[in-house]
Design a protein around this motif. Structure first.
Motif, PDB file in Angstrom:
ATOM      1  N   SER A  93       3.618   6.371  -5.031  1.00  0.00           N
ATOM      2  CA  SER A  93       3.457   6.551  -6.474  1.00  0.00           C
ATOM      3  C   SER A  93       2.447   7.637  -6.819  1.00  0.00           C
ATOM      4  N   TYR A  94       1.430   7.814  -5.965  1.00  0.00           N
ATOM      5  CA  TYR A  94       0.373   8.775  -6.271  1.00  0.00           C
ATOM      6  C   TYR A  94       0.384  10.003  -5.369  1.00  0.00           C
ATOM      7  N   ASP A  95       1.216   9.973  -4.345  1.00  0.00           N
ATOM      8  CA  ASP A  95       1.214  11.116  -3.438  1.00  0.00           C
ATOM      9  C   ASP A  95       2.630  11.643  -3.220  1.00  0.00           C
ATOM     10  N   TYR A  96       3.368  11.091  -2.269  1.00  0.00           N
ATOM     11  CA  TYR A  96       4.627  11.709  -1.857  1.00  0.00           C
ATOM     12  C   TYR A  96       5.657  11.834  -2.975  1.00  0.00           C
ATOM     13  N   CYS A 111       8.886   8.413 -11.266  1.00  0.00           N
ATOM     14  CA  CYS A 111       9.502   8.006 -10.004  1.00  0.00           C
ATOM     15  C   CYS A 111       8.897   6.666  -9.595  1.00  0.00           C
ATOM     16  N   MET A 112       9.668   5.884  -8.876  1.00  0.00           N
ATOM     17  CA  MET A 112       9.229   4.552  -8.474  1.00  0.00           C
ATOM     18  C   MET A 112       9.802   4.197  -7.111  1.00  0.00           C
ATOM     19  N   VAL A 171       0.840  -1.199   0.000  1.00  0.00           N
ATOM     20  CA  VAL A 171       0.000   0.000   0.000  1.00  0.00           C
ATOM     21  C   VAL A 171       0.880   1.255   0.000  1.00  0.00           C
ATOM     22  N   LEU A 172       1.958   1.220   0.779  1.00  0.00           N
ATOM     23  CA  LEU A 172       2.861   2.365   0.824  1.00  0.00           C
ATOM     24  C   LEU A 172       3.463   2.647  -0.552  1.00  0.00           C
TER      25      LEU A 172
END
Length: 456
Positions: free
Chosen positions: A303-306, A320-321, A297-298
């Motif tokens: 991937s979609y936030d931080y 970024c990955m 989940v992190l």
């Protein structure tokens, strides 16, 4: 338009996808049967353990995957071989793979895999061609070998320029990443570059070492078979597989001793590229932390936030990955990034973001659904067979997969925040690797212990 209601967590299947593992034996060789409807198509993989191959010959395992099936044999020229295979089957391919034991992360297996896709009735044909490829390839064909090595070098240079984040610091501390680097990464590129540059003086040695490596791999003792088909397909495999095994070489050779030694050297590879690929890596298990499905989940949250907001939106990187493996290996990377030190600082602040993580319940559900979506990608029979064989080789039990899925579905803001020490541990180990613009790297040379050109 009427608003479509969002999927609820209660709508999601709690059970992970089934594993298809039915261990059989043909001629004293383990055959892992994945009993699935395939419409009379058999997916056959011969997996040979490379445990006899010493470290100094491992680059040749990588080279074999570019050579076998692409050179003349004693029976066919390369074009004839290609035509014969394509007319009678869905193709034969070979590659090297590394499997990490899910019960003992210090154990890993390098496998050489010979794969074929064929109608049931053509199983004798595909095994005959596999035998020809692994035993009768003319490695001494200097002209063709030179062409293949030059092509590998060209492709690798093109790929490394376009996806430099694959040149990772993980090879410094992770045995499986280290050997993967030898088989297909930067250490393999160094081997190929030297073979291309010094081909005339190395050609006899290259051919001999390819023969020697093949002899150490392709034996009955090293073989495990993965077979995806129904029961009638397995029945039709019995006779040709028995004949194939009877022709396999026998070799009395001790297992090689792996010589991986961890190193720590913050490295930058310079190129003419105007952008950077920044990788920060580490391993959370070294501090005693365990893997949990919440890490999946992190990864979606990053991937979609931080990482997305800071590296991509604000920083201007193309992508970024991040990744968190069961063995503890962790990475955060940027792709085609105009920045260097700024991105490294974002990676260093990731643990603090996780420690303060707070979103609405609706957003948390979205992150979980996004995670499950990635886990539940539709699979065809071939993919289900590959997944099941990987679980067999890695000793991954269904109960473990079920536990991890439950940890994903039960993830909360609190369970995400509890991951902060894992991220902090991995980042604090300070493994850094950058591929990028020479001037930009020189501006930040104090960050590195070694700076060298990407291409030799």
């Amino acid at each position: 338009l009427e608003r479509i209601p969002m999927l609820k967590l209660s709508d999601i299947e709690r059970e992970p996808a089934k594993l298809y593992i039915d261990k059989k034996s043909i001629a004293d060789v383990d055959v892992i049967h994945h009993n699935l409807f395939t419409n009379q198509i058999a997916y056959l993989m011969l997996a040979f353990d490379c445990k006899k191959v010493p470290d100094e010959l491992l680059p040749y395992v990588g080279l074999l995957s570019s050579v076998l099936g692409l050179m003349d044999t004693h029976k066919h020229t390369y074009p004839e071989l290609t035509n014969e295979i394509n007319i009678n089957s869905g193709g034969i391919a070979t590659d090297a793979a590394i499997y990490t034991d899910s019960k003992d992360f210090s154990k890993y297996t390098v496998m050489y895999e010979v794969k074929g896709k064929v109608l049931y009735e053509k199983l004798p044909f595909v095994l005959e061609m596999m035998h020809e490829i692994i035993y009768e390839t003319k490695f001494e064909d200097e002209k063709r070998l030179r062409e293949i090595i030059a092509r590998i070098k060209s492709r690798m240079e093109s790929n490394m320029t376009g996806s430099g984040h694959t040149v990772s610091a993980m090879a410094q501390f992770s045995p499986s990443s280290y050997y993967s680097d030898i088989l297909r990464g930067y250490q393999y590129y160094e081997f190929i570059e030297k073979a291309d540059r010094d081909f005339d003086s190395m050609k006899e040695m290259l051919a001999e070492n390819l023969k020697r490596t093949a002899a150490l791999i392709f034996t009955k003792e090293n073989l495990t078979v993965s077979f995806t088909a129904e029961d009638d397909g397995l029945e039709l495999l019995q006779k040709p597989m028995t004949e194939f095994v009877a022709k396999l070489a026998r070799l009395q050779e001790k297992d090689a001793v792996r010589t991986f030694r961890p190193v720590k050297e913050k490295t930058a590879y310079t190129s003419s590229s105007q952008v950077q690929y920044v990788a920060r890596c580490g391993n959370y298990r070294k501090a005693g932390y365990e893997y949990t499905g919440a890490l999946k989940v992190l990864k979606i949250i990053f991937s979609y936030d931080y990482l997305w907001l800071n590296v991509r939106v604000k920083g201007g990187a193309y992508g970024c990955m991040s990744g968190f493996y069961r063995n503890g290996d962790t990475y955060m990377v940027s792709y085609r990034d105009p920045n260097l030190a700024e991105t490294n600082a974002i990676f260093e602040q990731a643990a603090e973001y996780v420690r303060r993580f707070d979103v609405s319940e609706r957003d948390m559900v979205k992150f979980i659904i996004g995670t499950i979506g990635g886990m539940d990608t539709p699979m065809n029979p071939a993919s289900k067979g590959v997944r099941s064989f990987g679980a067999y080789i890695c000793h991954t039990e269904y109960a473990q997969l079920k536990k991890e899925r439950e940890e994903v579905l039960n993830a909360t803001k609190e369970s995400i925040r509890a991951l902060a020490p894992l991220i902090e541990t991995a980042v604090s180990q300070d493994y850094l690797c950058v591929v990028g613009n020479n001037a930009k790297i020189r501006e930040n040379e104090q960050m590195f212990e070694k700076i060298e050109p990407l291409f030799l």
